[in-house]
Design an enzyme around this catalytic site. Structure first.
Site, PDB file in Angstrom:
ATOM      1  N   SER A 174      38.274 -41.706 -40.336  1.00  0.00           N
ATOM      2  CA  SER A 174      39.334 -41.370 -41.282  1.00  0.00           C
ATOM      3  C   SER A 174      40.292 -40.285 -40.789  1.00  0.00           C
ATOM      4  O   SER A 174      41.027 -40.500 -39.837  1.00  0.00           O
ATOM      5  CB  SER A 174      38.679 -40.983 -42.606  1.00  0.00           C
ATOM      6  OG  SER A 174      39.626 -40.929 -43.614  1.00  0.00           O
ATOM      7  N   ASP A 210      42.800 -43.850 -41.730  1.00  0.00           N
ATOM      8  CA  ASP A 210      42.281 -45.161 -42.149  1.00  0.00           C
ATOM      9  C   ASP A 210      42.907 -45.598 -43.475  1.00  0.00           C
ATOM     10  O   ASP A 210      42.407 -46.514 -44.134  1.00  0.00           O
ATOM     11  CB  ASP A 210      40.749 -45.166 -42.241  1.00  0.00           C
ATOM     12  CG  ASP A 210      40.234 -44.206 -43.285  1.00  0.00           C
ATOM     13  OD1 ASP A 210      40.980 -43.283 -43.676  1.00  0.00           O
ATOM     14  OD2 ASP A 210      39.084 -44.369 -43.729  1.00  0.00           O
ATOM     15  N   GLU A 265      41.303 -36.567 -55.578  1.00  0.00           N
ATOM     16  CA  GLU A 265      41.058 -35.290 -54.935  1.00  0.00           C
ATOM     17  C   GLU A 265      42.428 -34.740 -54.551  1.00  0.00           C
ATOM     18  O   GLU A 265      43.370 -35.504 -54.298  1.00  0.00           O
ATOM     19  CB  GLU A 265      40.190 -35.476 -53.694  1.00  0.00           C
ATOM     20  CG  GLU A 265      38.798 -35.974 -54.027  1.00  0.00           C
ATOM     21  CD  GLU A 265      37.909 -36.098 -52.804  1.00  0.00           C
ATOM     22  OE1 GLU A 265      36.964 -35.317 -52.699  1.00  0.00           O
ATOM     23  OE2 GLU A 265      38.159 -36.987 -51.971  1.00  0.00           O
ATOM     24  N   ALA A 266      42.533 -33.408 -54.475  1.00  0.00           N
ATOM     25  CA  ALA A 266      43.821 -32.808 -54.126  1.00  0.00           C
ATOM     26  C   ALA A 266      44.309 -33.329 -52.772  1.00  0.00           C
ATOM     27  O   ALA A 266      45.506 -33.450 -52.536  1.00  0.00           O
ATOM     28  CB  ALA A 266      43.688 -31.293 -54.098  1.00  0.00           C
ATOM     29  N   SER A 284      31.698 -28.511 -45.108  1.00  0.00           N
ATOM     30  CA  SER A 284      32.319 -29.836 -45.015  1.00  0.00           C
ATOM     31  C   SER A 284      31.227 -30.879 -44.775  1.00  0.00           C
ATOM     32  O   SER A 284      30.234 -30.606 -44.098  1.00  0.00           O
ATOM     33  CB  SER A 284      33.317 -29.859 -43.859  1.00  0.00           C
ATOM     34  OG  SER A 284      33.623 -31.190 -43.528  1.00  0.00           O
ATOM     35  N   THR A 304      32.223 -33.775 -43.409  1.00  0.00           N
ATOM     36  CA  THR A 304      32.798 -34.673 -42.402  1.00  0.00           C
ATOM     37  C   THR A 304      33.124 -33.949 -41.099  1.00  0.00           C
ATOM     38  O   THR A 304      33.386 -34.588 -40.093  1.00  0.00           O
ATOM     39  CB  THR A 304      34.113 -35.315 -42.916  1.00  0.00           C
ATOM     40  OG1 THR A 304      35.039 -34.275 -43.205  1.00  0.00           O
ATOM     41  CG2 THR A 304      33.885 -36.166 -44.142  1.00  0.00           C
ATOM     42  N   ARG A 323      34.695 -25.093 -45.511  1.00  0.00           N
ATOM     43  CA  ARG A 323      36.069 -25.062 -46.003  1.00  0.00           C
ATOM     44  C   ARG A 323      36.191 -23.929 -47.012  1.00  0.00           C
ATOM     45  O   ARG A 323      35.291 -23.728 -47.849  1.00  0.00           O
ATOM     46  CB  ARG A 323      36.436 -26.390 -46.668  1.00  0.00           C
ATOM     47  CG  ARG A 323      36.343 -27.576 -45.729  1.00  0.00           C
ATOM     48  CD  ARG A 323      37.144 -28.761 -46.251  1.00  0.00           C
ATOM     49  NE  ARG A 323      36.755 -30.001 -45.588  1.00  0.00           N
ATOM     50  CZ  ARG A 323      37.185 -30.400 -44.393  1.00  0.00           C
ATOM     51  NH1 ARG A 323      38.021 -29.653 -43.709  1.00  0.00           N
ATOM     52  NH2 ARG A 323      36.787 -31.554 -43.876  1.00  0.00           N
TER      53      ARG A 323
HETATM   54  C1  G16 Z   1      36.205 -38.063 -46.982  1.00  0.00           C
HETATM   55  C2  G16 Z   1      35.736 -38.318 -48.384  1.00  0.00           C
HETATM   56  C3  G16 Z   1      36.538 -37.493 -49.359  1.00  0.00           C
HETATM   57  C4  G16 Z   1      36.478 -36.017 -48.960  1.00  0.00           C
HETATM   58  C5  G16 Z   1      36.855 -35.835 -47.488  1.00  0.00           C
HETATM   59  C6  G16 Z   1      36.610 -34.432 -46.994  1.00  0.00           C
HETATM   60  O1  G16 Z   1      37.547 -38.431 -46.861  1.00  0.00           O
HETATM   61  O2  G16 Z   1      35.866 -39.682 -48.660  1.00  0.00           O
HETATM   62  O3  G16 Z   1      36.017 -37.683 -50.630  1.00  0.00           O
HETATM   63  O4  G16 Z   1      37.348 -35.268 -49.739  1.00  0.00           O
HETATM   64  O5  G16 Z   1      36.074 -36.696 -46.681  1.00  0.00           O
HETATM   65  O6  G16 Z   1      35.251 -34.129 -47.165  1.00  0.00           O
HETATM   66  P1  G16 Z   1      34.619 -32.798 -46.639  1.00  0.00           P
HETATM   67  O7  G16 Z   1      35.424 -31.685 -47.235  1.00  0.00           O
HETATM   68  O8  G16 Z   1      33.209 -32.830 -47.109  1.00  0.00           O
HETATM   69  O9  G16 Z   1      34.759 -32.783 -45.141  1.00  0.00           O
HETATM   70  P2  G16 Z   1      38.084 -39.215 -45.602  1.00  0.00           P
HETATM   71  O10 G16 Z   1      39.506 -39.518 -45.926  1.00  0.00           O
HETATM   72  O11 G16 Z   1      37.928 -38.298 -44.419  1.00  0.00           O
HETATM   73  O12 G16 Z   1      37.197 -40.425 -45.512  1.00  0.00           O
END
Ligand code: G16
Length: 558
Positions: A79, A300, A396-397, A523, A525, A530
């Site tokens: 993503s 994505d 989400e914001a 985070s 991802t 954060r």
């Molecule tokens: C994904 C999730 C979102 C989330 C984002 C960031 O988005 O689908 O719900 O807001 O990750 O998550 P985090 O702050 O835990 O890193 P995406 O667009 O990266 O698939």
């Protein structure tokens, strides 16, 4: 006879285990690494992912067999992450994110240190989850444009092939995450109400609904779309064939070939975190002309943010919060015009946000009698909370979101007998909306069309939309820490439980600033925590951000 059957079974399982063993040996887990299924699946450097892909392939088959052959989705994407990362997530038959309990099974399989432990864990899962291996398995999978994706898909396919009785698989090739979610949902919905389960079916359904909703308000002014140099560029090009000049797109950042270009200085995440135009858009000067609006997808195409230049100069962001406000008020209007409440229970419309939602947006919605819920980050949390409303708007914001129509709401809309042309028209538009908006997951393309529909309905440009409320100044930053798992949150991520004592210091810092608010979360991802801060003035936000960053360095610095 029973003995023959039993021995046939034993032989079949022994053959399967042999085949799994041979295939698994090609994808050993590197020593010392710990994988976890995060906010949106596994995400890390692409070169660390082949063993994870193989194991996710196995779990997808188990999940499908457990659900009597229902189609499961697998999306290979990272993503918004930089190009060197990649990732994978599973999609449940309803088109939603994988059930949380199975996320744990995914993590367990991914971390098996050897082929022997992988096979024994696999068989334990088969037995504990009561998976009948004789059931069919159906999988749909896809990938984004990352150069590492084809290699990772091979590891996934190796798992599918290892099942000698064959999983029935469909490869959608390169496509957006939300299209994969849609195809999974539509494939499993045998009523056909979710649409035709192909990319083309998706495009046609959206185009038809969009035309209905725009009516005779088109053609609309051209829209500049930053595609983050990702797969959204293909989807946009494809979709534009279905609507012609009704909404002319001006695509930017469509280079999916140049190494390193994906999400680099462009895309929704860049715009949201930097609170600035992508340099490519700024340099092109396209937004300097009056009444011009632009938007950004992420890599994505599941996130969307809008923006414009006030007086041709000042950057103004219209993020997920602003989209939620715009859309919720529009739906409230349509529901009012439909006048259904005279014979039915009033439809419950609500908005779901996360702690990142700007304080002004929450205040704006509540002051207009729209109920607002706050849940932890991650689409799965928002999606489930939105399902509790008849029409649940979640964003989400960062621009990830959609609008869900409950099955009973759809039935009410379809069966309702309007007593005036205005009511009939409002009902028609609400039904078309449910077909325009991706009902499985947030989708930049469909959300963009939704925004355009509302702006056309109101006769607004970006500036009038922006005028609804003024965001409190805010900052979202990534802070590197030694071990992000030390940061444990409570209260929908608005407070830290651990490290002990840190939250008290954050509270002390926050209390120094008028309208101050700040929170910290790991985070799911990326390898960072954060930090979000907001306050009445920009200078206060800067000071608050610095104070909390210093606290983080003290408590968990690298
Ligand atoms: C994904 C999730 C979102 C989330 C984002 C960031 O988005 O689908 O719900 O807001 O990750 O998550 P985090 O702050 O835990 O890193 P995406 O667009 O990266 O698939």
């Amino acid at each position: 006879m029973a003995t023959t059957e039993a021995s046939e079974h034993a032989h079949k399982y022994a053959t399967l285990l042999d085949s799994l063993q041979d295939a698994a040996n090609l994808y050993p887990k590197p020593e010392g690494l710990k994988y976890s299924y995060g906010t949106a699946g596994f995400r890390t450097l692409a070169n660390l992912l082949p063993p994870v892909m193989f194991r996710v392939g196995l779990l997808a088959i188990l999940r499908s067999k457990r659900l009597a052959g229902a189609t499961i989705g697998v999306m290979v994407t990272a993503s918004h992450n930089p190009e060197q990362d990649n990732g994978v997530k599973l999609v449940d038959p309803s088109g939603e994110m994988l059930e949380p309990l199975w996320e744990l099974h995914a993590t367990t399989l991914a971390n098996c240190p050897s082929t022997a432990s992988l096979l024994s864990t696999f068989m334990t899962l088969v037995s504990h989850l009561r998976v009948d291996l004789d059931q069919p398995a159906n999988i749909v999978y896809a990938r984004d444009t990352r150069p590492s994706s084809p290699g990772l898909v091979e590891a996934l396919e190796a798992a599918f092939r290892a099942f000698s009785d064959g999983a029935k698989v469909v490869d959608l090739g390169i496509t957006t995450t939300p299209i994969l979610h849609y195809v999974v949902k539509a494939t499993n919905d045998k009523s056909g109400e979710s649409g035709i389960p192909t990319q083309e079916g998706y495009m046609k359904r959206m185009a038809k609904a969009f035309k209905t909703l725009i009516g005779n308000r088109g053609p609309l002014a051209p829209l500049h779309v930053d595609c983050a140099n990702g797969v959204g560029a293909f989807a946009l090009e494809e979709f534009s064939k279905h609507i012609g000049d009704l909404l002319p797109f001006r695509p930017i950042n469509t280079d999916v070939k140049t190494r390193g270009a994906l999400n680099f200085q462009c895309g929704a995440d860049f715009v949201k975190t930097k609170q600035a135009l992508p340099p490519s858009v700024a340099q092109s000067g396209v937004l300097s002309k009056p009444d011009t609006r632009g938007c950004s997808f992420d890599g994505d195409a599941d996130r969307l943010v809008y923006y414009y230049l006030r007086d041709g100069k000042t950057f103004r962001l219209l993020d997920g919060d602003k989209i939620a406000g715009l859309v919720a008020m529009y739906i409230k209007d349509l529901v009012g015009r439909a006048r259904m409440h005279e014979n039915n229970e009033p439809l419950k419309i609500g908005v779901v946000q996360t702690a990142y939602a700007n304080g002004s947006s929450t205040k704006y919605l509540k002051s207009r009698n729209i109920p607002v819920r706050c849940v932890p980050t991650g689409v799965k949390h928002l999606h489930h909370a939105a399902q509790l409303f008849d029409i649940g708007v979640y964003f989400e914001a960062n621009g990830h979101g959609t609008v869900l129509f409950s099955p009973s709401c759809l039935t009410t809309l379809r069966e309702f007998q309007p007593d005036s042309p205005e009511s009939a028209n409002a009902i028609k538009q609400l039904i078309a909306l449910s077909e325009l908006i991706n009902q499985a997951v947030g989708d930049a393309l469909s959300d963009m069309l939704l925004v355009e529909v509302v702006l056309a309905y109101r006769g607004w440009g970006a500036e009038e939309w922006d005028a609804g409320y003024e965001d409190l100044p805010n900052r979202l930053v990534k802070v590197e820490v030694h071990d992000r798992s030390q940061f444990v949150t409570i209260d929908a991520e608005r407070k830290l439980q651990y490290p002990t004592g840190l939250q008290d210091h954050i509270d002390d810092a926050v209390n120094k600033f008028e309208l101050g608010r700040s929170f910290v979360r790991p985070s799911g991802t990326e390898d960072c925590v954060r930090l979000y801060a907001e306050a009445k003035s920009t200078a206060d936000v800067e000071s608050l951000t610095t104070m909390v960053t210093d606290l983080l360095t003290y408590y968990g610095g690298p």
